[in-house]
Motif scaffolding. Structure first.
Motif, PDB file in Angstrom:
ATOM      1  N   THR A 191      36.063  38.797  31.638  1.00 21.60           N
ATOM      2  CA  THR A 191      35.169  38.247  30.642  1.00 21.60           C
ATOM      3  C   THR A 191      34.607  37.036  31.088  1.00 21.60           C
ATOM      4  O   THR A 191      33.473  36.671  31.004  1.00 21.60           O
ATOM      5  CB  THR A 191      35.350  38.580  29.490  1.00 21.60           C
ATOM      6  N   SER A 192      35.466  36.280  31.700  1.00 19.91           N
ATOM      7  CA  SER A 192      35.080  34.808  32.156  1.00 19.91           C
ATOM      8  C   SER A 192      34.415  34.619  33.560  1.00 19.91           C
ATOM      9  O   SER A 192      34.284  33.574  33.706  1.00 19.91           O
ATOM     10  CB  SER A 192      36.251  33.923  32.038  1.00 19.91           C
ATOM     11  N   GLY A 193      34.399  35.635  34.393  1.00 19.57           N
ATOM     12  CA  GLY A 193      33.827  35.530  35.531  1.00 19.57           C
ATOM     13  C   GLY A 193      34.695  36.396  36.590  1.00 19.57           C
ATOM     14  O   GLY A 193      35.746  37.009  36.032  1.00 19.57           O
ATOM     15  N   ASP A 194      34.393  36.449  37.974  1.00 20.86           N
ATOM     16  CA  ASP A 194      35.036  37.201  38.819  1.00 20.86           C
ATOM     17  C   ASP A 194      36.103  36.145  39.599  1.00 20.86           C
ATOM     18  O   ASP A 194      35.827  35.026  39.851  1.00 20.86           O
ATOM     19  CB  ASP A 194      34.007  37.626  40.108  1.00 20.86           C
ATOM     20  N   LYS A 249      45.021  43.576  36.754  1.00 25.95           N
ATOM     21  CA  LYS A 249      44.484  44.647  36.506  1.00 25.95           C
ATOM     22  C   LYS A 249      44.191  44.887  35.089  1.00 25.95           C
ATOM     23  O   LYS A 249      43.203  45.606  34.525  1.00 25.95           O
ATOM     24  CB  LYS A 249      45.124  45.432  37.213  1.00 25.95           C
ATOM     25  N   PRO A 250      45.236  44.888  34.142  1.00 25.01           N
ATOM     26  CA  PRO A 250      45.144  45.343  32.812  1.00 25.01           C
ATOM     27  C   PRO A 250      44.159  44.512  31.895  1.00 25.01           C
ATOM     28  O   PRO A 250      43.614  45.022  30.953  1.00 25.01           O
ATOM     29  CB  PRO A 250      46.719  45.079  32.181  1.00 25.01           C
ATOM     30  N   ILE A 251      43.965  43.291  32.480  1.00 20.30           N
ATOM     31  CA  ILE A 251      42.836  42.487  31.488  1.00 20.30           C
ATOM     32  C   ILE A 251      41.523  42.558  32.149  1.00 20.30           C
ATOM     33  O   ILE A 251      40.483  41.882  31.666  1.00 20.30           O
ATOM     34  CB  ILE A 251      43.380  41.167  31.275  1.00 20.30           C
ATOM     35  N   SER A 252      41.295  43.153  33.296  1.00 17.65           N
ATOM     36  CA  SER A 252      40.126  43.081  33.981  1.00 17.65           C
ATOM     37  C   SER A 252      38.988  44.060  33.469  1.00 17.65           C
ATOM     38  O   SER A 252      39.553  45.184  32.978  1.00 17.65           O
ATOM     39  CB  SER A 252      40.298  43.650  35.551  1.00 17.65           C
ATOM     40  N   LEU A 253      37.800  43.704  33.363  1.00 18.65           N
ATOM     41  CA  LEU A 253      36.772  44.662  32.854  1.00 18.65           C
ATOM     42  C   LEU A 253      36.794  46.023  34.021  1.00 18.65           C
ATOM     43  O   LEU A 253      36.331  46.943  33.885  1.00 18.65           O
ATOM     44  CB  LEU A 253      35.449  44.119  32.776  1.00 18.65           C
ATOM     45  N   PHE A 254      36.798  45.361  35.466  1.00 11.82           N
ATOM     46  CA  PHE A 254      36.695  45.896  36.636  1.00 11.82           C
ATOM     47  C   PHE A 254      37.403  45.647  37.619  1.00 11.82           C
ATOM     48  O   PHE A 254      37.579  44.216  37.932  1.00 11.82           O
ATOM     49  CB  PHE A 254      35.289  46.165  36.900  1.00 11.82           C
ATOM     50  N   TRP A 255      38.408  46.480  38.221  1.00 12.37           N
ATOM     51  CA  TRP A 255      39.143  46.233  39.745  1.00 12.37           C
ATOM     52  C   TRP A 255      38.638  46.929  40.384  1.00 12.37           C
ATOM     53  O   TRP A 255      38.806  48.077  40.698  1.00 12.37           O
ATOM     54  CB  TRP A 255      40.786  46.575  39.129  1.00 12.37           C
ATOM     55  N   GLN A 256      38.200  45.980  41.576  1.00 14.90           N
ATOM     56  CA  GLN A 256      37.700  46.537  42.795  1.00 14.90           C
ATOM     57  C   GLN A 256      38.669  46.354  43.966  1.00 14.90           C
ATOM     58  O   GLN A 256      39.141  45.132  44.232  1.00 14.90           O
ATOM     59  CB  GLN A 256      36.203  45.871  43.243  1.00 14.90           C
ATOM     60  N   ASP A 257      39.286  47.374  44.614  1.00 12.92           N
ATOM     61  CA  ASP A 257      40.178  47.346  45.571  1.00 12.92           C
ATOM     62  C   ASP A 257      39.593  47.734  46.911  1.00 12.92           C
ATOM     63  O   ASP A 257      39.480  48.995  47.253  1.00 12.92           O
ATOM     64  CB  ASP A 257      41.484  48.029  45.284  1.00 12.92           C
ATOM     65  N   GLU A 258      39.245  47.039  48.003  1.00 12.20           N
ATOM     66  CA  GLU A 258      38.781  47.581  49.370  1.00 12.20           C
ATOM     67  C   GLU A 258      39.524  47.072  50.348  1.00 12.20           C
ATOM     68  O   GLU A 258      39.363  47.185  51.639  1.00 12.20           O
ATOM     69  CB  GLU A 258      37.519  47.035  49.442  1.00 12.20           C
ATOM     70  N   SER A 259      40.864  47.052  49.962  1.00 10.85           N
ATOM     71  CA  SER A 259      42.078  46.817  51.035  1.00 10.85           C
ATOM     72  C   SER A 259      42.260  47.943  51.835  1.00 10.85           C
ATOM     73  O   SER A 259      42.926  47.772  52.928  1.00 10.85           O
ATOM     74  CB  SER A 259      43.354  46.640  50.165  1.00 10.85           C
ATOM     75  N   ASP A 260      41.658  48.972  51.785  1.00  3.05           N
ATOM     76  CA  ASP A 260      41.718  50.175  52.746  1.00  3.05           C
ATOM     77  C   ASP A 260      40.960  49.888  53.879  1.00  3.05           C
ATOM     78  O   ASP A 260      41.081  50.387  55.081  1.00  3.05           O
ATOM     79  CB  ASP A 260      41.544  51.406  52.125  1.00  3.05           C
ATOM     80  N   LYS A 261      40.002  48.822  53.897  1.00  2.00           N
ATOM     81  CA  LYS A 261      39.374  48.592  55.084  1.00  2.00           C
ATOM     82  C   LYS A 261      39.918  47.613  55.906  1.00  2.00           C
ATOM     83  O   LYS A 261      39.442  47.172  57.060  1.00  2.00           O
ATOM     84  CB  LYS A 261      37.958  47.693  54.626  1.00  2.00           C
ATOM     85  N   ILE A 262      41.119  46.965  55.595  1.00  2.00           N
ATOM     86  CA  ILE A 262      42.120  46.035  56.573  1.00  2.00           C
ATOM     87  C   ILE A 262      42.421  46.885  57.563  1.00  2.00           C
ATOM     88  O   ILE A 262      43.170  48.159  57.386  1.00  2.00           O
ATOM     89  CB  ILE A 262      43.067  45.491  55.594  1.00  2.00           C
ATOM     90  N   VAL A 263      42.152  46.499  58.610  1.00  2.00           N
ATOM     91  CA  VAL A 263      42.515  47.236  60.062  1.00  2.00           C
ATOM     92  C   VAL A 263      43.879  46.514  60.618  1.00  2.00           C
ATOM     93  O   VAL A 263      43.958  45.377  60.578  1.00  2.00           O
ATOM     94  CB  VAL A 263      41.387  47.322  60.812  1.00  2.00           C
TER      95      VAL A 263
END
Length: 72
Positions: free
Chosen positions: A39-42, A58-72
């Motif tokens: 709520t306070s920012g990203d 994660k429990p207090i996030s409005l949205f959790w974006q995980d793109e760690s699968d892109k790590i090679v």
């Protein structure tokens, strides 16, 4: 609980964007692969710092974006 789920869904639609090489970890400056929308920012993190903070944020996030699968 229903209101929280609606807020999370709304935040996901509003804030979802692909992370790019220009997104840098707020802790160490490495490329960010994880983003927490609060709520306070990203906050953006590299894979290491994202995992280190996931349990707390994660429990207090409005949205959790995980793109760690892109790590090679």
């Amino acid at each position: 609980m229903e209101n929280l789920e609606q807020n999370q869904s709304s935040a996901e639609n509003e804030h979802k964007r692909e992370l790019t090489a220009a997104d840098r970890c707020d802790v160490c400056g490495a490329q960010a692969f994880i983003r927490a929308v609060l709520t306070s920012g990203d906050l953006v993190f590299c894979g290491h710092h994202g995992l280190a903070n996931e349990e707390k944020l994660k429990p207090i996030s409005l949205f959790w974006q995980d793109e760690s699968d892109k790590i090679v």
